[in-house]
Every structure is written in C-alpha cells, then in structure tokens.
Design a protein around this motif. Sequence first.
Motif, PDB file in Angstrom:
ATOM      1  N   LEU A   1      -8.329   7.833   3.627  1.00 56.76           N
ATOM      2  CA  LEU A   1      -8.155   6.379   3.526  1.00 56.76           C
ATOM      3  C   LEU A   1      -6.694   6.137   3.189  1.00 56.76           C
ATOM      4  CD1 LEU A   1     -10.913   6.822   1.257  1.00 56.76           C
ATOM      5  CD2 LEU A   1     -10.982   4.504   2.100  1.00 56.76           C
ATOM      6  N   VAL A   2      -5.961   5.534   4.088  1.00 53.06           N
ATOM      7  CA  VAL A   2      -4.592   5.139   3.770  1.00 53.06           C
ATOM      8  C   VAL A   2      -4.661   3.684   3.304  1.00 53.06           C
ATOM      9  CG1 VAL A   2      -2.286   4.704   4.716  1.00 53.06           C
ATOM     10  CG2 VAL A   2      -3.566   6.738   5.437  1.00 53.06           C
ATOM     11  N   LEU A   3      -4.039   3.399   2.180  1.00 52.88           N
ATOM     12  CA  LEU A   3      -4.022   2.026   1.655  1.00 52.88           C
ATOM     13  C   LEU A   3      -2.569   1.570   1.643  1.00 52.88           C
ATOM     14  CD1 LEU A   3      -6.398   2.636  -1.394  1.00 52.88           C
ATOM     15  CD2 LEU A   3      -7.017   2.009   0.931  1.00 52.88           C
ATOM     16  N   ALA A   4      -2.209   0.714   2.585  1.00 52.82           N
ATOM     17  CA  ALA A   4      -0.792   0.347   2.747  1.00 52.82           C
ATOM     18  C   ALA A   4      -0.598  -1.141   2.490  1.00 52.82           C
ATOM     19  CB  ALA A   4      -0.329   0.704   4.158  1.00 52.82           C
ATOM     20  N   ASP A   5       0.562  -1.478   1.919  1.00 51.51           N
ATOM     21  CA  ASP A   5       0.862  -2.891   1.651  1.00 51.51           C
ATOM     22  C   ASP A   5       1.462  -3.565   2.873  1.00 51.51           C
ATOM     23  OD1 ASP A   5       0.071  -2.466  -0.927  1.00 51.51           O
ATOM     24  OD2 ASP A   5       2.100  -2.071  -1.672  1.00 51.51           O
ATOM     25  N   ASN A   6       2.041  -2.764   3.788  1.00 54.99           N
ATOM     26  CA  ASN A   6       2.682  -3.350   4.963  1.00 54.99           C
ATOM     27  C   ASN A   6       2.683  -2.328   6.108  1.00 54.99           C
ATOM     28  OD1 ASN A   6       4.970  -1.587   4.554  1.00 54.99           O
ATOM     29  ND2 ASN A   6       5.494  -2.915   2.834  1.00 54.99           N
ATOM     30  N   LEU A   7       3.143  -2.768   7.282  1.00 60.69           N
ATOM     31  CA  LEU A   7       3.084  -1.895   8.464  1.00 60.69           C
ATOM     32  C   LEU A   7       3.989  -0.684   8.335  1.00 60.69           C
ATOM     33  CD1 LEU A   7       2.943  -4.302  11.543  1.00 60.69           C
ATOM     34  CD2 LEU A   7       1.126  -2.856  10.628  1.00 60.69           C
ATOM     35  N   ASN A   8       5.131  -0.845   7.642  1.00 66.43           N
ATOM     36  CA  ASN A   8       6.030   0.296   7.486  1.00 66.43           C
ATOM     37  C   ASN A   8       5.362   1.396   6.660  1.00 66.43           C
ATOM     38  OD1 ASN A   8       8.571   1.655   7.843  1.00 66.43           O
ATOM     39  ND2 ASN A   8       8.902   1.264   5.660  1.00 66.43           N
ATOM     40  N   GLN A   9       4.692   0.998   5.592  1.00 64.92           N
ATOM     41  CA  GLN A   9       3.975   1.997   4.786  1.00 64.92           C
ATOM     42  C   GLN A   9       2.852   2.644   5.589  1.00 64.92           C
ATOM     43  OE1 GLN A   9       2.348   0.473   1.107  1.00 64.92           O
ATOM     44  NE2 GLN A   9       4.370   0.120   0.236  1.00 64.92           N
ATOM     45  N   LEU A  10       2.165   1.817   6.377  1.00 65.89           N
ATOM     46  CA  LEU A  10       1.051   2.333   7.185  1.00 65.89           C
ATOM     47  C   LEU A  10       1.565   3.387   8.164  1.00 65.89           C
ATOM     48  CD1 LEU A  10      -2.013   1.898   7.904  1.00 65.89           C
ATOM     49  CD2 LEU A  10      -1.226   0.331   9.682  1.00 65.89           C
ATOM     50  N   ALA A  11       2.663   3.063   8.842  1.00 64.10           N
ATOM     51  CA  ALA A  11       3.190   3.970   9.864  1.00 64.10           C
ATOM     52  C   ALA A  11       3.818   5.217   9.255  1.00 64.10           C
ATOM     53  CB  ALA A  11       4.230   3.237  10.714  1.00 64.10           C
ATOM     54  N   ASN A  12       4.287   5.110   8.023  1.00 61.52           N
ATOM     55  CA  ASN A  12       4.973   6.251   7.415  1.00 61.52           C
ATOM     56  C   ASN A  12       4.108   7.042   6.444  1.00 61.52           C
ATOM     57  OD1 ASN A  12       7.790   6.675   8.320  1.00 61.52           O
ATOM     58  ND2 ASN A  12       7.893   4.470   7.938  1.00 61.52           N
ATOM     59  N   ALA A  13       2.827   6.737   6.364  1.00 64.23           N
ATOM     60  CA  ALA A  13       1.952   7.526   5.493  1.00 64.23           C
ATOM     61  C   ALA A  13       1.820   8.921   6.105  1.00 64.23           C
ATOM     62  CB  ALA A  13       0.592   6.857   5.375  1.00 64.23           C
ATOM     63  N   ARG A  14       2.025   9.944   5.311  1.00 63.15           N
ATOM     64  CA  ARG A  14       1.969  11.318   5.846  1.00 63.15           C
ATOM     65  C   ARG A  14       0.792  12.103   5.256  1.00 63.15           C
ATOM     66  NH1 ARG A  14       4.569   9.530   9.539  1.00 63.15           N
ATOM     67  NH2 ARG A  14       6.798   9.137   9.323  1.00 63.15           N
ATOM     68  N   LEU A  15      -0.176  11.351   4.697  1.00 64.36           N
ATOM     69  CA  LEU A  15      -1.332  11.973   4.060  1.00 64.36           C
ATOM     70  C   LEU A  15      -2.090  12.888   5.028  1.00 64.36           C
ATOM     71  CD1 LEU A  15      -3.331   9.468   1.993  1.00 64.36           C
ATOM     72  CD2 LEU A  15      -4.554  10.997   3.425  1.00 64.36           C
ATOM     73  N   MET A  16      -2.248  12.442   6.281  1.00 64.99           N
ATOM     74  CA  MET A  16      -2.984  13.252   7.261  1.00 64.99           C
ATOM     75  C   MET A  16      -2.280  14.600   7.482  1.00 64.99           C
ATOM     76  SD  MET A  16      -3.891  12.333  11.195  1.00 64.99           S
ATOM     77  CE  MET A  16      -2.200  12.491  11.753  1.00 64.99           C
ATOM     78  N   LEU A  17      -0.968  14.568   7.644  1.00 65.53           N
ATOM     79  CA  LEU A  17      -0.234  15.824   7.834  1.00 65.53           C
ATOM     80  C   LEU A  17      -0.316  16.685   6.581  1.00 65.53           C
ATOM     81  CD1 LEU A  17       3.062  14.751   9.655  1.00 65.53           C
ATOM     82  CD2 LEU A  17       1.169  16.069  10.605  1.00 65.53           C
ATOM     83  N   ASN A  18      -0.190  16.049   5.412  1.00 68.60           N
ATOM     84  CA  ASN A  18      -0.210  16.804   4.166  1.00 68.60           C
ATOM     85  C   ASN A  18      -1.546  17.491   3.929  1.00 68.60           C
ATOM     86  OD1 ASN A  18       2.418  16.500   3.206  1.00 68.60           O
ATOM     87  ND2 ASN A  18       1.997  14.440   2.449  1.00 68.60           N
ATOM     88  N   LEU A  19      -2.615  16.949   4.486  1.00 75.10           N
ATOM     89  CA  LEU A  19      -3.937  17.546   4.272  1.00 75.10           C
ATOM     90  C   LEU A  19      -4.255  18.623   5.308  1.00 75.10           C
ATOM     91  CD1 LEU A  19      -5.816  14.338   3.130  1.00 75.10           C
ATOM     92  CD2 LEU A  19      -5.288  16.340   1.746  1.00 75.10           C
TER      93      LEU A  19
END
Length: 668
Positions: free
Chosen positions: A255-273
């Motif tokens: 679950l990525v929880l982002a405040d804006n589109l930039n955070q959404l696009a730059n979340a690297r949780l999937m790669l980190n896992l």
Amino acid sequence: MRKKFLKINILLISVALFMACGNNQTEKLTSPDGKIVLTFSLSDGTPFYSVQKNGKDVIAASKLGFMLNVGDSLCSGFKIIDVSVDSLNETWQQAWGEEIEVKNHYNGLKIGLQENSGKKRLLNIVFRVFDEGVGFCYEFPEQPNLHDFEIADELTEFALVADDSAWTIPAYKGEYYEVLWKKRPVSTRDTVTTPVTIETSDGGYILLHEAKLVDYAKMNLYPVSGTILKADLTPWSSGVKVYAKTPFSTPWRILVLADNLNQLANARLMLNLNDPSKMEDTSWIRPSKYVGIWWGMHMGKYTWAQGPKHGATTQNMKEYIDFAAVNKIPGVLVEGWNYGWDGDWVTHGDKFSFTKPYPDFDIDEIVKYANEKGVDIIGHNETGGATINYENQLDSAFAFLQSKGIHSVKTGYVNALLDKKERHSSQYGVRHYRKVIETAAKYKIMVDNHEPVMPTGLQRTYPNFMTQEGVRGQEYDAWSQDGGNPPEHTCVVPFTRGLAGPMDFTFGTFNFNNPVFPKTRVQTTLAKQLALYVVIYSPLQMASDLPENYKDKPEFEFIRMVPVDWAKTLVLDGKIGDYVVTARKDKYSGDWYLGAITDENSRLLNIRLSFLKPGKRYRAKIYKDAPDAHWKTNPYPVVIEEVEVDANSEIELNLAPGGGTAISLKEL
Ligand code: NOJ
C-alpha cells in the motif's frame, strides 16, 4: 549498510495483554517519520491489520489468512508465539532506472502465529512500514504438519475507509492488461487487477499492488462488501490458486500512501521489497533506444511470415542498421526472422523455432554489418503462448542469440491462454516468465517481455529484465477497431500500470495516416509524441515509425537525444487522466528533460524550473504545439524555439487538445 535486528520473545507479555484486554492482542508499528501506523491485532484468534496515516484511518481492521483446501482454513484459532522487530536504513544503487540512488528505510515487525489446536500449524506475518507506505507478506515456515500444500484462497482484505474513486482495469476480461483504465468508486468494480490507484478525497493517493511475485499467483481484488477489497488469486486450470511447499513465502502486498503525484511516482517500496540483484556483472546491461521493422508490420507494409512482403530480410535489416547508425540509435529490433510464423501462428505457436532463421534473413551477414556500424540487434521470440515449446528450446534459443553477439530479446505470448490451458497471471505463468529471465541472465541477454504478467519490481533482482508491455500501447493506434488510444490514456498509465514497472509503449509515430485501418490513428499531436519519451518510463524506448517518416523532420532530433536512463525523476504537475508534467535528469550529464502532455483538452500551465541547479544557466530547446495544433484536425505543426533559463525561470506551456511539449535543458 546498517542493519539493526532486535528479537523479543514476548509470549509472557502476550499472555498478560490477553488477560488485560479480553480476547484481543495488538502490536503497533510506526514508519520512520512517525506518520504511518500499522496495527496488527489478533481478535479471538483471528489476525487483522489496520493502517492509519497522520492519525486518520486509511485501512480499517482487515482480515489476513488463507483457505488451504475446501474447509481447511488457516485464518483463525491462532495464538501469538513470537514477535520480533527490525529496522533498516540503507541506500542502494540501481543498475538503471528513474533515479540512481534508492533509499530503503523501514521499521519491520514479524508476528509468529500458531494454531491453538488440531495440527497446530505455524504462520508468520511480516510487516514493513516505510514513510511511503506499508508492505506485508506471509511466511509458511518448515513445520511438522505442513509440507506440500495447496492454497485454495488468500483471505487478505484491504478495508478502505471511504468509497473513493479508483483507476482500475478488469482482471479477467482484457488480454494481458491491454485495456483502457477507468475511474469508478471502489465499491462498484468487478474483479480488478492490481495496481489499483485510488484518489482520496483529501487530494492524496493510495496504491494497492504487490512486490516480488516469483512463485505465486497474481493478486486481483474485488469488493467483497462495500469498500472492503479482498484478494483474488488467478487460478491454475485445476482451480487451485497456488501449489507450495514449506518453507514458503508469498509476495508482498503493498500500500503506497502518497500526498501528491510526485510522491506516488517516486515511491520505491515495491523495488525495496524485492531481493537485491543476483547478478554480479551488470556492465553488459545497457538501457537504449531502438528502431525496427515493427511499425511496418502493423501498417501492412511488411509481414512477419515469409512472402512477397516479408519484413525481416537481410536488405531491410541493413537499411534499418544504416538508419540507426546515422542517427545514433543503438538498437534495431527484428521480428519475423525465424520459422514458425507461417499459417495461424497464434494457435500453432508450438511450431516456432528459435534457432532457425528464414532463408532470406542471413543472420551472420546482418550481425557482421551491424557490428561494423556499431549497432546492436534486438532479437524476437514470439511464442504464441506455447511455453512448453519455448522452454524446451530456451537454452538453445539464448545460446544461439549469444553466439551471434545479440544481447537483447523481445519475448511475446500472444494467446488467450498459455499452452491453451493456463492464464498468463497464474502461478504457472509467473514461474515461466521467471525461468525465462533467469535463463536469459545466464546468457547475458536483456529481456523485453510482451504479454507479461503484471510487473512487481523483479528488475531489482534481475537487472536484465528491462521492460514489459502489459499496457494498451501504440500498436492499438494501428489496428484497434475503436479508433486507437484516446488522448486521455497516456495521462492515466504513468500513475497506474506505470507504477508497476517500465512500459514498452513504443511511441514516436510521426505519420498518422493509417493505410490498413483509416479510421484508426495515433490520437496525439506530434509534439506529444516527443513529450511521451519523458513522461512514460522505459529503459528501452522505441522510435517506432518508418525511417522515411523521420526524414528531414527537425523534431526527430529530440528522439535522438532524449536519454533512457535517469538520475532523478520529478512529477511537477498533473491530474490523473487530464495532464502530466514530468522532469527527469540525465544519468550521465547535468542536463534535464521535461515532458508535458494533456488529454483531449487544451491546457495552459506555468511551470517553475526550480529543480535546475541554482546559479547555473541552461539552454532550453522547446518543441511545442503550434498555436492552431489539434490532435484531430491539425496534429503535425510543432514550433521549435530556444531560450536561456535558470532555476528562477518560469516556463509557460500551452498544450493543444491531445497535445504536449518536450524540452531539453542543457547545462551551459
Ligand atoms: C504483440 C506485441 O505486442 C507486438 O509488439 C508484436 O509485434 C506482436 N505481438 C507479434 O509478436
């Protein structure tokens, strides 16, 4: 790398809590920045989790667990036998990507559960909470009463607290995710596949997806009641969802929880896992642009099979190699070079040979010529979905390419089912695709996987896994009966399918006439075709049009120079489905590139260039829609201008309906 590990056996504490709080035990885990709180609870022996961000509920108490067989549940009657916590704060470098350095910072919690009675089976649930969101997976440890087992159903739920709008595609209706994404309230959807991108009422975003899908079925979701989404695993033809053997782990649910589109696009949780790279030497892996006879086939100029219009001939290849060499495009893709295309290749995919070229394709002559010109050939293995035939030839197929000095292959699986039996996104398909990537790595081959299972970040582990299709790409502008991809489509996919991984969309069309389906065409302006190279990410990017359509076109210069490997990515502005403005910094210079695209509506945007290095001057070369441009009536006019800018500059973007602007910003 700094790793802290703290293990606390809290059996006694748990008993105390149990006595204090009735039949409810809870554990809390907080993100490093303290904003996200995950709560695990065991309520009357049934495990649940919930998530809060900034003190507000995001996911209410949601079920966890499995049905192993009909009537054999592994979701209740548990006690907690072990709790351990850990945390990690590291930075690692990607072989290639949208940014070089990836921060991996989380707090982790592992709950060991055991059934109170009966077989007393064990199940661990592992949580990781990042500043960007939450990931969790299940582990089935080695144990006396669970060895080989089948998963009949995964009971994981995501109990969303609001009926917000979600961008989704159906799970079982579209072919390999090649459908248009639709925005609808969460509660109103049938079974959808992940990623699911939810726009929340406070302007934020929730992304539901998975990471590290290596030996499991793809997760889909459906509203089991109201806004509670439940996991639905793509089954084998037997009806079983997953065949497993302890010790066994599921993919991560994220679950990525982002405040804006930039955070959404730059979340690297999937790669980190995903696991770190298994490949020691990645020096041979090269992100690049490529051209090929591909669009000519979709435009009816060439055929894959032999005949008067056969595309993959020695002569045609030499012409494409010449074009690539002159324009410094590193790769030339060749489709239809091998036996098996004649007749109905979709239903007779098992006739494909991956080592036998057609007689008019002199592979040795072609690779020699390409070598002399400094151009790489990209091979093509269309399987028609006949995976058994492909697996039987896999080593010889890749050894053949390697022996010819070919280091990339595009694979294809055009067919409703694999081997007329199993779904692409079943555990069968997942295992097959992984086997292909692993075997390709052995032979130093990069893979561009068409008709794939939805990506989940495996490129971290296998950096030769470059890009995938899994999207309604540019080919739909060649033959789709509905007229082609609507202008909105490319304003949606960067924040839906694109969040799962690179997309081989294959834009770059300069001539929108369609001799085969005159009512179907590219629904953009020419300037938007350029901007897409920045907005849509892939380490392999095609310039898909015929070479003659690029002749004497000054706009082609942008495609020639735009990089495909980035140091940094920023989404500067946008609204999913309406418009996107993305800036990316070249990995190898101080230069930046900006791409802005819009849907069918024109748009006037003012963008501050504050991302540029302070105190430095840049030459901006701007490729923009002419004032009267329109995707439908006047798509071609592009105005090219140059200005000097710096970090204090503001740039006005005037996007035509279906239009865009592409800008290169070169450090002076
Ligand atoms: C569908 C793929 O998406 C396309 O790129 C390819 O040309 C054809 N299959 C033939 O393999």
